[in-house]
Enzyme design. Structure first.
Site, PDB file in Angstrom:
ATOM      1  CB  CYS B 175       3.008  50.952  40.356  1.00 21.83           C
ATOM      2  SG  CYS B 175       2.420  52.791  40.659  1.00 21.83           S
ATOM      3  NE  ARG B 176       9.001  48.440  39.720  1.00 22.72           N
ATOM      4  CZ  ARG B 176       9.378  48.455  38.641  1.00 22.72           C
ATOM      5  NH1 ARG B 176      10.707  49.631  38.555  1.00 22.72           N
ATOM      6  NH2 ARG B 176      10.339  47.528  37.997  1.00 22.72           N
TER       7      ARG B 176
END
Lengths: 216, 216
Positions: B175-176
DNA sequence: CAAATATTCAATTGATTGCTTGAATAAACT
DNA sequence: AGTTTATTCAAGCAATCAATTGAATATTTG
């Protein structure tokens, strides 16, 4: 733990540490300590603040774990806690040189006023046999770490010790980093005395850090 | 220019820029924008602050040149100004993960509470044909840049779209970045449905940055 | 044990920063 | 042109940070 609580905790903790970087005097101290341990008094003198004030800034840096303290004799020596701390400071420094016009402008203006000549980079000269590296920092900083094959002549002694330098080589002077003026002063002095001389843009630590990258 | 004046000007200018990094909310915004442009409202919502407050933080980041703004239609999209800005944030982040115990402790506790499993690193899996990379960020962020051969299924849609994932491969969700929980949630969901799944520790940008290093 | 010295602490004052609220702006759509 | 909507501005109050001063602490040295 709530997702929001978790993120707040993390980012707050990082911001807390980051605050240690956000004061001109503390950045100057970090830059100084990167070149070797110093006592509170030395730090205060060299950064032109009162001892009490320097001590307070050092407390903040110590609390953020960017520096550590060690007693020796009657004094306490502060030093950078880790190479990573220097890496972070360098990242901030490079970013500012890149995108903060005030930094660029100030550096340019200084070099203009002092008739500084363009510098050179380590890659260009480090295996050039016609070049002689010259470390103009205080001897203790040289002792704490220096570039291979560099001569050590502190800037304050340079005018009396010119004879130690080879006449047939280009002298490449370096000091504490991009904001230190010792190397500029050295180049001016050397040129005035008929030497070919250039300022190295990098500091010892910048090169040292770079070499570590290749190791990994 | 006096040497002292020069140094004060330089370090103050850098400290000025560094202040932009020293607030939890602004760090979170940087982390968010590193994954792609967002409107003020999106930023406010995702970081759980008021729109006015988010706007103020964005002004500060813009003034420090860490982000830039672009109008499109009725909204203004903010984005990271440069890769160097991410590099600096990453350096600070890594430093804090390394030496700020509060950060470590919080991350550990979260993973314990949510029964997160150990992650893996890009080096270990990126040419493993038995692994399937899965990007669980919103589609716009995937569109702004993603890892090679990654599938895009936003975390919100994952439970309905499990069928798209290969049963015979280990799913590597990312993800981030290290403080984002989407990948952890994805892994939990996947495991609950009988998949083999792991969280990737790095984000797209971390890998992207790393690859740039070799190019130079 | 006493004196000297380097460093830190504590209290004060002024400056800066942060968040909230409600109003103002400015671009886009009808 | 008027309306809508996203964003920014301005004012105010609370909290935090910074520098100074003078005193306190702690360790070394005699």
């Amino acid at each position: 733990m709530e997702k929001r609580i978790y993120k707040d905790a993390i980012y707050s903790a990082i911001a807390g540490m980051t605050k240690a970087f956000s004061h001109a005097n503390r950045l100057e101290i970090l830059d100084l300590l990167a070149n070797g341990e110093k006592t509170v008094e030395q730090i205060a003198t060299q950064t032109a603040v009162s001892v009490a004030n320097a001590s307070q800034h050092l407390q903040i840096l110590k609390y953020a774990r960017l520096v550590n303290a060690r007693r020796q004799g009657t004094s306490i020596y502060y030093g950078l806690s880790s190479k990573k701390a220097y890496t972070a400071w360098k990242a901030l420094r490079d970013l500012a040189i890149d995108l903060e016009p005030e930094v660029q402008r100030t550096m340019d203006q200084y070099r203009l006023e002092t008739n500084s000549y363009p510098g050179c980079h380590f890659d260009e000269i480090h295996q050039d046999t016609a070049a002689q590296l010259l470390d103009v920092r205080p001897v203790e900083e040289f002792a704490a770490g220096h570039l291979n094959n560099a001569l050590s002549i502190p800037i304050l002694e340079l005018s009396e010790r010119l004879a130690e330098l080879p006449r047939n080589k280009t002298i490449i002077a370096y000091c504490r980093g991009p904001f230190c003026t010792y190397a500029d002063e050295a180049v001016a002095l050397l040129k005035a005395n008929g030497y070919k001389a250039l300022r190295l843009e990098e500091s010892y630590l910048d090169i040292n850090l770079q070499e570590d990258q290749w190791k990994n």
